[in-house]
Scaffold this motif. Structure first.
Motif, mmCIF file in Angstrom:
data_model
loop_
_atom_site.group_PDB
_atom_site.id
_atom_site.type_symbol
_atom_site.label_atom_id
_atom_site.label_comp_id
_atom_site.label_asym_id
_atom_site.label_seq_id
_atom_site.Cartn_x
_atom_site.Cartn_y
_atom_site.Cartn_z
ATOM 1 N N VAL A 1 0.829 -1.201 0.000
ATOM 2 C CA VAL A 1 0.000 0.000 0.000
ATOM 3 C C VAL A 1 0.871 1.264 0.000
ATOM 4 O O VAL A 1 0.425 2.330 -0.395
ATOM 5 N N GLY B 1 -6.628 -3.764 4.279
ATOM 6 C CA GLY B 1 -5.595 -3.713 5.304
ATOM 7 C C GLY B 1 -6.164 -3.065 6.547
ATOM 8 O O GLY B 1 -7.352 -2.730 6.592
ATOM 9 N N ASN C 1 0.598 -0.419 10.188
ATOM 10 C CA ASN C 1 -0.327 -0.889 9.157
ATOM 11 C C ASN C 1 0.017 -2.317 8.772
ATOM 12 O O ASN C 1 1.198 -2.700 8.748
ATOM 13 N N THR D 1 -1.333 -5.097 5.552
ATOM 14 C CA THR D 1 -2.249 -5.293 4.420
ATOM 15 C C THR D 1 -2.264 -6.773 4.050
ATOM 16 O O THR D 1 -1.327 -7.518 4.350
#
Ligand SMILES: *[C@@H]1O[C@H](CO)[C@@H](O)[C@H](O)[C@H]1NC(C)=O
Ligand SMILES: *[C@@H]1O[C@H](CO)[C@@H](O)[C@H](O)[C@H]1NC(C)=O
Ligand SMILES: *[C@@H]1O[C@H](CO)[C@@H](O)[C@H](O)[C@H]1NC(C)=O
Ligand SMILES: *[C@@H]1O[C@H](CO)[C@@H](O)[C@H](O)[C@H]1NC(C)=O
Ligand SMILES: *[C@@H]1O[C@H](CO)[C@@H](O)[C@H](O)[C@H]1NC(C)=O
Ligand SMILES: *[C@@H]1O[C@H](CO)[C@@H](O)[C@H](O)[C@H]1NC(C)=O
Length: 398
Positions: free
Chosen positions: A123, A222, A331, A333
């Protein structure tokens, strides 16, 4: 075939009986709230895990963003929620009758959808306009089922009918969350069979038939997590992927990703972490959860963070700004090059463990030890027998 299954069944029964139970579990839905919470359909699930020397309190909260608050106290401390304040998100509306020794929190801040036109799963190289942010509090969260006794606790939540009234966006589909509490050190029943202990909780996400953005043709999902640890923010958390010894419990996956708080020197020169998250970098794309229908979970760098957003139980407990807290965002994903994107099966999972203390290490299991012993032992035995035989013959001949 039958004869050999029975010992296995008995073995599993023995393991599940929790004879070596190190914590006793007590749980309660919306503790002390009464009719008000029932009317509003809110869910704050309270799990209390009592051990010989301390008690872990977990709050699995779905009033706004899904979040987990973990507190470690003496055995006499009780949870005290001021519900009227908590339901309107007043800071410090959640307390314990004694100041906890340590607290830790994780919340799902965002669900991300991105158009992966490069088909590489990442991402971080995608343009902003190709990323949608869904706010998890805009799903309608409801309880699907709940199971609890003093050894095992499970809460199954479903988020559906996403509706963002500000941006006028709605989405069909579900995010299911299954939370588990345990009393011993063992591997979980569901793939990827994470190793949990009496000091940890398993969180299993399933993104099922979640409607994708019509303008995106290569959608992947995500999440952004906020992780809060009650300790000095000067030394940051760390994340790394450790190679595991074998893939016995999670076929095809030899890696464990570990996000943990800084090492601290405790007595006897041992270093320990306060808390951790742990997952296998794998997502299953069908409910059968086998290795042939799986893809990758990718994680990104930890990011410094200094305030807590209003929309979770972490705000209700900590307040918004604290300089005695270590906070990070991360994060993850789901998906990797060539897997056909989310819409191929409209199903993705992500499973992680939230734990107190140092992450437990995988041990070789009896099966692996047996295989190694046979693999190394048998040739050795044959060689020594051969050598012995050769010696005897030589002695005889001379
Ligand atoms: C709570 O749930 C019940 C049954 O699912 C439903 O009839 C009711 O409308 C819900 N109330 C609110 C405030 O969402
Ligand atoms: C719980 O908190 C409220 C509000 O702070 C307080 O008035 C009450 O005495 C507390 N209850 C216990 C058992 O400590
Ligand atoms: C789809 O993505 C575009 C571009 O990012 C955005 O403007 C739009 O609101 C999105 N639609 C939905 C339903 O999320
Ligand atoms: C919200 O979006 C729907 C279609 O997606 C549209 O029909 C409706 O007029 C919009 N409402 C507002 C207030 O913009
Ligand atoms: C769980 O925590 C207790 C102390 O709170 C500790 O004694 C025990 O070793 C921990 N168990 C594991 C498996 O780390
Ligand atoms: C994060 O915070 C630590 C400690 O305050 C600091 O040393 C580090 O440079 C910060 N990192 C970033 C990327 O801002």
């Amino acid at each position: 075939m039958w004869e050999w299954k029975y010992p296995l069944v008995i073995f599993i029964l023995l393991v599940n009986s929790c004879s070596g139970s190190r914590r006793t579990l007590y749980s309660e839905l919306n503790p002390g709230c009464g009719g008000k919470c029932a009317e509003l359909n809110v869910t704050t699930f309270y799990l209390r895990a009592e051990g010989p020397t301390d008690t872990l309190h977990y709050l699995w909260d779905f009033v706004q963003r899904p979040a987990i608050l973990l507190a470690i106290t003496s055995n006499s401390a009780k949870l005290n929620v001021s519900w009227d304040d908590y339901l309107i998100n007043v800071p410090k509306s959640i307390r314990f009758t004694e100041e906890p020794e340590y607290t830790f929190g994780v919340s799902i801040e965002k669900v991300l959808e991105f158009d992966d036109t490069n088909d590489n799963g990442h991402v971080d190289t995608v343009l902003d306009q190709n990323i949608n942010v869904l706010n998890p509090e805009n799903f309608r969260w409801s309880r699907k089922s709940q199971q609890s006794n003093d050894k095992f606790v499970e809460l199954h939540m479903n988020g559906e009918n996403y509706s963002d009234t500000v941006k006028n966006i709605t989405r069909r589909g579900n995010i299911r969350v299954v939370l588990n509490g345990f009393c011993t050190l063992e591997h979980s029943d569901v793939m990827p069979h994470m190793l949990h202990s009496e000091n940890s909780t398993q969180v299993d996400f399933i993104l099922e038939n979640l409607e994708t953005n019509k303008t995106f043709t290569k959608s992947r999902f995500g999440m952004e997590l906020l992780v809060v640890s009650q300790e000095s923010p000067l030394v940051r958390m760390s994340i790394d992927a450790k190679k595991s010894l074998d893939d016995e419990h999670t076929p095809g996956i030899f890696e464990v990703v570990e996000l943990r708080t800084p090492w601290k020197m405790i007595n006897k020169g041992m270093e320990e972490a306060e808390a951790y998250l742990q997952w296998r970098p794998v997502s299953y794309t069908t409910s059968h959860r086998d290795v042939t229908s799986s893809t990758d979970v990718i994680h990104y760098q930890l990011r410094n963070c200094s305030n807590i957003d209003k929309k979770s139980i972490l705000y209700a407990y900590y307040g918004d700004q604290r300089n005695d807290l270590l906070m990070e965002k991360i994060n993850i994903t789901i998906g990797s090059s060539g897997d056909g994107f989310y819409t191929k099966t409209n199903y993705s999972t992500w499973t992680f463990i939230v734990g107190y203390g140092t992450p437990p290490d995988e041990q070789f299991s009896y099966l692996v030890i047996m295989i190694i012993s046979i693999g190394v032992g048998l040739p050795m035995l044959i060689m020594s027998v051969a050598a012995f035989y050769a010696c005897i013959r030589r002695l005889r001949n001379s």
